[in-house]
Design an enzyme around this catalytic site. Structure first.
Site, PDB file in Angstrom:
ATOM      1  N   ASN A  52     -39.185 -15.301 -13.618  1.00 13.32           N
ATOM      2  CA  ASN A  52     -38.027 -14.883 -12.820  1.00 13.32           C
ATOM      3  C   ASN A  52     -38.229 -15.263 -11.351  1.00 13.32           C
ATOM      4  OD1 ASN A  52     -35.617 -13.612 -12.111  1.00 13.32           O
ATOM      5  ND2 ASN A  52     -36.575 -11.588 -11.925  1.00 13.32           N
ATOM      6  N   ASP A  86     -38.404   4.522 -17.491  1.00 14.02           N
ATOM      7  CA  ASP A  86     -38.879   4.656 -16.117  1.00 14.02           C
ATOM      8  C   ASP A  86     -38.203   5.862 -15.452  1.00 14.02           C
ATOM      9  OD1 ASP A  86     -39.585   4.352 -13.522  1.00 14.02           O
ATOM     10  OD2 ASP A  86     -38.942   2.266 -13.345  1.00 14.02           O
ATOM     11  N   LYS A  88     -45.579  -7.192 -14.775  1.00 18.50           N
ATOM     12  CA  LYS A  88     -46.119  -6.516 -13.603  1.00 18.50           C
ATOM     13  C   LYS A  88     -45.003  -5.809 -12.820  1.00 18.50           C
ATOM     14  CE  LYS A  88     -49.470  -8.169 -10.256  1.00 18.50           C
ATOM     15  NZ  LYS A  88     -50.587  -7.269 -10.405  1.00 18.50           N
ATOM     16  N   GLY A  89     -45.380  -4.926 -11.936  1.00 18.19           N
ATOM     17  CA  GLY A  89     -44.396  -4.181 -11.155  1.00 18.19           C
ATOM     18  C   GLY A  89     -43.499  -5.107 -10.341  1.00 18.19           C
ATOM     19  N   GLU A 128     -46.239 -16.646  -9.452  1.00 14.66           N
ATOM     20  CA  GLU A 128     -47.270 -16.475  -8.429  1.00 14.66           C
ATOM     21  C   GLU A 128     -48.603 -16.401  -9.154  1.00 14.66           C
ATOM     22  OE1 GLU A 128     -44.885 -13.471  -5.491  1.00 14.66           O
ATOM     23  OE2 GLU A 128     -44.960 -13.158  -7.638  1.00 14.66           O
ATOM     24  N   GLY A 160     -38.915  -7.972 -12.302  1.00 12.58           N
ATOM     25  CA  GLY A 160     -37.530  -8.109 -12.772  1.00 12.58           C
ATOM     26  C   GLY A 160     -37.288  -7.596 -14.192  1.00 12.58           C
ATOM     27  N   LYS A 161     -38.139  -6.719 -14.658  1.00 14.31           N
ATOM     28  CA  LYS A 161     -37.983  -6.175 -16.018  1.00 14.31           C
ATOM     29  C   LYS A 161     -36.643  -5.464 -16.208  1.00 14.31           C
ATOM     30  CE  LYS A 161     -41.571  -3.635 -15.245  1.00 14.31           C
ATOM     31  NZ  LYS A 161     -42.053  -4.215 -13.984  1.00 14.31           N
ATOM     32  N   THR A 162     -36.329  -4.601 -15.236  1.00 14.59           N
ATOM     33  CA  THR A 162     -35.095  -3.827 -15.362  1.00 14.59           C
ATOM     34  C   THR A 162     -33.877  -4.757 -15.348  1.00 14.59           C
ATOM     35  OG1 THR A 162     -36.165  -1.971 -14.266  1.00 14.59           O
ATOM     36  CG2 THR A 162     -33.764  -1.948 -14.333  1.00 14.59           C
TER      37      THR A 162
HETATM   38  N1  LIG Z   1     -33.390 -13.387 -10.218  1.00 14.97           N
HETATM   39  C1  LIG Z   1     -33.248 -12.513  -9.229  1.00 14.97           C
HETATM   40  N2  LIG Z   1     -32.646 -12.869  -8.075  1.00 14.97           N
HETATM   41  C2  LIG Z   1     -32.499 -12.000  -7.066  1.00 14.97           C
HETATM   42  N3  LIG Z   1     -32.920 -10.735  -7.093  1.00 14.97           N
HETATM   43  C3  LIG Z   1     -33.547 -10.305  -8.205  1.00 14.97           C
HETATM   44  C4  LIG Z   1     -33.726 -11.160  -9.327  1.00 14.97           C
HETATM   45  N4  LIG Z   1     -34.381 -10.451 -10.287  1.00 14.97           N
HETATM   46  C5  LIG Z   1     -34.579  -9.225  -9.785  1.00 14.97           C
HETATM   47  N5  LIG Z   1     -34.086  -9.117  -8.531  1.00 14.97           N
HETATM   48  C6  LIG Z   1     -34.114  -7.944  -7.656  1.00 14.97           C
HETATM   49  O1  LIG Z   1     -35.497  -7.637  -7.431  1.00 14.97           O
HETATM   50  C7  LIG Z   1     -35.707  -6.237  -7.408  1.00 14.97           C
HETATM   51  C8  LIG Z   1     -36.716  -5.863  -8.482  1.00 14.97           C
HETATM   52  O2  LIG Z   1     -36.181  -6.150  -9.763  1.00 14.97           O
HETATM   53  P1  LIG Z   1     -36.300  -5.133 -10.979  1.00 14.97           P
HETATM   54  O3  LIG Z   1     -35.987  -3.754 -10.544  1.00 14.97           O
HETATM   55  O4  LIG Z   1     -35.517  -5.700 -12.092  1.00 14.97           O
HETATM   56  O5  LIG Z   1     -37.855  -5.285 -11.266  1.00 14.97           O
HETATM   57  P2  LIG Z   1     -38.779  -4.365 -12.205  1.00 14.97           P
HETATM   58  O6  LIG Z   1     -39.778  -5.287 -12.794  1.00 14.97           O
HETATM   59  O7  LIG Z   1     -37.951  -3.582 -13.122  1.00 14.97           O
HETATM   60  O8  LIG Z   1     -39.469  -3.424 -11.140  1.00 14.97           O
HETATM   61  P3  LIG Z   1     -40.300  -2.087 -11.402  1.00 14.97           P
HETATM   62  O9  LIG Z   1     -41.663  -2.552 -11.827  1.00 14.97           O
HETATM   63  O10 LIG Z   1     -40.325  -1.426 -10.079  1.00 14.97           O
HETATM   64  O11 LIG Z   1     -39.581  -1.318 -12.463  1.00 14.97           O
HETATM   65  C9  LIG Z   1     -34.349  -5.589  -7.630  1.00 14.97           C
HETATM   66  O12 LIG Z   1     -33.816  -5.253  -6.393  1.00 14.97           O
HETATM   67  C10 LIG Z   1     -33.531  -6.706  -8.280  1.00 14.97           C
HETATM   68  O13 LIG Z   1     -32.146  -6.591  -8.004  1.00 14.97           O
HETATM   69 MG   LIG Z   2     -37.868  -1.474 -13.361  1.00 13.91          MG
END
Ligand SMILES: Nc1ncnc2c1ncn2[C@@H]1O[C@H](COP(=O)(O)OP(=O)(O)OP(=O)(O)O)[C@@H](O)[C@H]1O
Ligand SMILES: [Mg+2]
Length: 402
Positions: free
Chosen positions: A245, A39, A10-11, A218, A14-16
């Protein structure tokens, strides 16, 4: 061909971060790794703390980590723009109404598809042992993963039957120049269909490609995770791990308001994870006090995620979605077909026999399952569903059995 690891979820879960951490860890262990983002937001570059372009470049101080940022919009303009223009002219030349021609040339999801085809190109051409892909949010990625099939079907409707018809039409109404243009367009489309076919093969080969599903503990996220697992299984795409995560640290025996808050939060998170039973082991990563940005911080995340284990375990043994068993002889024989799929209690399932196929619709997503030859000569007697899949009963069809 490199191994391909697709990170989805999901959005914002923490995927990235986790795809970058995984790739950084692979590189640190001496394996050539490329991390790719599809992305359009520049989040992968932000996580690695570097500027990325469409061409893979080495991340400074990473010891052999390469990264790039696919630009889907640019790929569309490059690959599809011209083709689309041709196709429209040709169709209009053949007397197809302007509006119909427009409809035929707006293909669904071309952007995402080309981004994935580009991933496949990188995986098959580069020196990398692993290509880690930071995919979009779940719903979008799922649509994207099922695209090659849908898209190829769409092209099949246009070709090759229509090819001859249109060509004949063109020869009648337009000059030879248009016929040549049509041939070029048709060839380009066949090449596109071939690329899609290769892409589908890559996605459904568990020894070459697998998905890592990221979630946060969640309730809504967990519910979606289950649906995603089902949908991926339905498409024959292998999920090799599920990662939770942002687990808040447990406060131990500490007291005070902050410790109470943490304890409550963590108990709730643990409860959500405990409910996610039957989906195998879930790896966890703590919610860190500061955002993991840059290779050193990402390596710390990876250390927690994988511990002493190899982030790239040996390729999965392909397990079959289908299994046939049976008992009895002749017309009295009874067979059952087991279709392995993780299903939730509220999964909506529909089964229909369509000629030699079973059409399986799960939560609105449909897949045709080709029946083994034995079962094609049988009649369906019933179906049962449980959390691990569907069992369909068969008995021989007297008119086809001998
Ligand atoms: N384990 C963690 N502890 C603290 N901060 C985290 C952790 N994992 C991710 N984050 C932070 O949470 C935010 C979202 O993470 P990330 O960009 O990796 O998610 P995403 O799934 O790629 O989001 P999107 O769907 O927008 O692409 C970022 O600012 C990242 O630094
Ligand atoms: Mg991302």
């Amino acid at each position: 061909m490199s191994r391909v690891l697709l990170f989805t979820g999901k959005g914002g879960v923490g995927k990235t971060t986790l795809s970058a951490a995984t790739a950084a860890s692979l590189a640190a262990h001496g394996r050539k790794a490329l991390v790719v983002s599809t992305d359009p937001a520049h989040s992968l570059g932000d996580a690695l703390d570097v500027r990325l372009s469409a061409e893979p470049s080495e991340v400074d101080g990473s010891g052999g980590l390469f990264a790039c940022q696919i630009d889907p919009r640019g790929l569309v303009d490059e690959a599809w723009g011209e083709l689309r223009g041709h196709l429209r002219t040709v169709l209009a030349g053949a007397g197809v109404d302007e509006l119909d021609a427009e409809e035929l040339t707006v293909l669904p999801g071309v952007e995402e598809l080309l981004a994935l085809a580009e991933v496949r190109r990188l995986a098959s051409s580069g020196p990398w042992e692993v290509v880690v892909v930071d995919c979009g949010p779940t719903a979008e990625t799922l649509r994207l993963l099922s695209l090659p099939e849908a898209f190829a079907g769409y092209l099949e409707r246009l070709f090759p039957t229509h090819r001859r018809v249109v060509r004949g039409l063109l020869a009648g109404v337009a000059g030879t120049g248009t016929v040549e243009k049509w041939d070029a367009t048709a060839d380009a489309l066949s090449r596109l269909a071939e690329r899609l076919d290769a892409l589908r093969t890559m996605l459904a080969d568990p020894s070459g490609c697998s998905v890592r599903l990221v979630l946060t503990p969640e309730r809504v996220v967990a519910a979606e995770t289950r649906r995603t697992l089902t949908a991926l299984a339905l498409q024959g795409i292998h999920v090799d791990s599920v990662i939770a995560n942002r687990l808040v640290p447990s406060p131990g025996a500490a007291r005070g308001a902050a410790a109470t808050w943490l304890r409550t939060r963590r108990q709730e998170q643990d409860a959500v994870l405990a409910e996610l039973t039957g989906i195998g082991e879930i790896r966890t990563v703590d919610h860190r006090a500061s955002e993991p940005v840059g290779v050193p911080a990402l390596l710390e995340v990876a250390a927690q995620l994988y511990g002493d284990e190899d982030p790239l375990p040996s390729a999965a043994v392909p397990e079959s979605l289908l299994e046939v068993s049976g008992s009895g002889r002749g017309l009295d024989a009874r067979y059952s077909l087991r279709i392995a799929l993780p299903l939730a209690d509220d999964t909506e399932l529909d089964l229909a026999r369509v000629g030699d196929d079973l059409a399986l619709t799960v939560d609105g997503r449909r897949r045709l399952v080709a029946l083994p030859s034995l079962l094609r000569r049988c009649i369906v007697t019933g179906a049962e569903m449980d959390s691990g899949g569907v069992t369909v009963g068969f008995r021989p069809d007297p008119s086809l059995w001998r």
